[in-house]
Scaffold this active site. Structure first.
Site, PDB file in Angstrom:
ATOM      1  CD  GLU A  60       7.864  -4.910  -7.963  1.00  0.00           C
ATOM      2  OE1 GLU A  60       8.162  -6.022  -8.437  1.00  0.00           O
ATOM      3  OE2 GLU A  60       6.710  -4.470  -7.894  1.00  0.00           O
ATOM      4  CB  CYS A  98       6.680  -8.746  -8.198  1.00  0.00           C
ATOM      5  SG  CYS A  98       5.187  -7.893  -7.705  1.00  0.00           S
TER       6      CYS A  98
END
Length: 500
Positions: A258, A295
């Site tokens: 990620e 994020c």
């Protein structure tokens, strides 16, 4: 109590390479050597067949034992993490609860066989023109896994975080590469896992933890022939380097990374006209949560020019002026944020300047605005600046908003702020956004990720390296499993879940 050592094959082991921690009064942590990487990988491989074939009930008990041991060390873990990261106590207590909750969630998951997607096609010996054999399919653990601790989540995405919990649930031994920014926190959680491993009589190589600043240890781990998959949360540059190493091996392996996202919000005209000020205030709150070090931080708001857009901008600017400076996680993250904001200042109009922060690793939010034409034409404006820097992108009309959506790179999230009168535009945008993001929200802010069965935390590159995978929620377990079909195998030899 901290040992400053690496957990290798069931023992805490030092090395002649030490690294001091400025946040823990110079306490030194042993840095893993190349030889220790080899020993750890061999131990994980030796443990694999035994651990992978433990009962689902025994693995579930192990996961719950890890959660219990983390709770036992809870206060020490929290205090250490506060010193290392600058995060407040309440945030870390909540993150610890998320960590133990994930472990218990995967324990519950594997007590049922549904996650194995078992399929059976019974033999049809009399079928014409050809008989059909007996076929049974299940999913088996892929092998030893390497997990990289994340800088922004010292607990929930690190030593015993979601990657580790899901891999252990699947039956994969795990080697964690601790993050240098919170080496003490990583070790304490590692101690909790080690105690649970002893309690549950798991093989010594089931869980191991190695420290190592820089990229040397990480590169050695992902390229080791005994490793079968990698989980990573971090920067695009670091993740892409590891991805390339995983795929250039003689036997390539999956890399689940990620990597980054600007998480654009599309604020549609009727919603902006009706509540532009509320949207601006809400955006400021989401943008600055945790100094913007999430994020899913919404770094971009896309709006059609007009009075509503002006109200949204004014409300966001006003709210940002009330935000106090916040401590960022590491010197590197702070330096990158300051540099990124300065680059934005050279390329766009700054409308929400809050001045310069004074404290160590401290930062203040910043808000910029730019035309959609300029934003689409300049790739640098579309890159993530990790922190509380927001960009208001102004479109001339709906057609330009749609063109911007078409040109987006992969994202973790996209958001639609809409009212009833925006439904036609939302219906036109939604198929586009489905191609661009792993999670699409309506009338909310993406900061915060629910840990549950229906969560997708991933997206098309560069948000993540595998658009099919999530790092949050029960679906995360499929990353560490592979399908195996058994044809005409006697029942006594079949995995227990396939019999009958």
């Amino acid at each position: 109590m901290l040992l400053g050592k690496n957990l290798i094959n069931g023992a805490w082991v030092g090395s002649d390479r030490m690294s001091p921690s400025a946040d823990l009064d110079g306490f030194e942590f042993a840095q893993a050597t190349g030889e220790q990487v080899d020993i750890a990988c061999a131990a994980a491989r030796a443990a694999f067949r035994t651990y992978a074939n433990t009962s689902r009930g025994d693995r579930a008990a192990f996961l719950r034992a890890i959660a219990e041991e983390i709770d036992v060390l809870g206060d020490e873990i929290t205090q250490t993490a506060m010193k290392e990261t600058g995060l407040p106590e309440a945030r870390l207590v909540g993150e610890r609860g998320r960590t133990t909750g994930q472990l218990r969630m995967f324990a519950d998951l594997i007590e049922d066989t549904q996650y194995l997607d078992i399929r059976k096609d019974e033999a049809l010996p009399d079928r014409s023109p050809l008989p059909r054999p007996d076929l049974r399919l299940t999913h088996k653990a892929i092998g030893p896994v390497v997990v990289f601790g994340a800088s922004n989540f010292p607990l929930a995405f690190s030593t015993a975080g979601g990657d580790t919990a899901s891999a252990l649930a699947a039956g994969c031994p795990v080697i964690v590469k601790g993050h240098g920014a919170h080496a003490g926190t990583a070790e304490l959680v590692g101690q909790a896992v080690a105690k649970a491993m002893t309690r549950c009589a798991m093989p010594a190589g089931t869980f191991q933890m190695l420290q190592g600043s820089g990229r040397e240890v990480g590169a050695a781990l992902v390229q080791h022939p005994e490793i079968r998959a990698v989980g990573f949360t971090g920067s695009l540059a670091g993740g892409r380097a590891l991805y390339d190493q995983c795929h250039s091996r003689p036997h390539p392996i999956p890399f689940y990374g990620e990597l980054g996202s600007v998480n654009p919000m599309f604020c549609l005209p009727a919603a902006v006209a009706a509540r532009g000020d509320a949207l601006g205030t809400g955006w400021a709150g989401s943008l600055t949560m945790g100094a913007g070090q999430f994020c899913t931080n919404p770094g971009v708001a896309v709006v059609v020019k007009g009075d509503g857009a002006d109200a949204l901008e004014a409300a966001c600017v006003a709210a940002l002026k009330d935000v106090a400076e916040q401590t960022m996680l590491t010197d590197g993250i702070h330096e990158a944020y300051v540099k990124g904001v300065q680059t934005f200042r050279e390329l766009m109009v700054e409308v929400g300047s809050c001045g310069a922060a004074a404290g160590k690793r401290a930062a203040l939010p910043a808000l910029f605005k730019v035309s959609a034409k300029e934003w689409m034409a300049n790739p640098h404006l579309q890159e993530e600046v990790f922190g509380a820097a927001g960009i208001l992108v102004l479109c001339d009309d709906i057609a330009e908003m749609q063109a911007l959506a078409e040109g987006l790179e992969g994202q973790l999230t996209t958001t639609l702020h809409l009212d009833d009168a925006d439904m036609d535009l939302a219906a036109a945008l939604l198929p586009v956004l489905e191609e661009k993001a792993g999670r699409i929200l309506a009338n909310g802010f993406p900061t915060g990720v629910e840990v549950c069965s229906s969560m997708m935390h991933g997206g098309p590159y560069p948000a993540s390296t595998d658009v099919r995978a999530t790092s949050v929620g029960t679906l995360a377990i499929v990353r560490w499993l592979r399908p195996v079909s058994f044809q005409n195998i006697p029942s006594a030899l079949l995995p227990e879940d396939l019999r009958g």
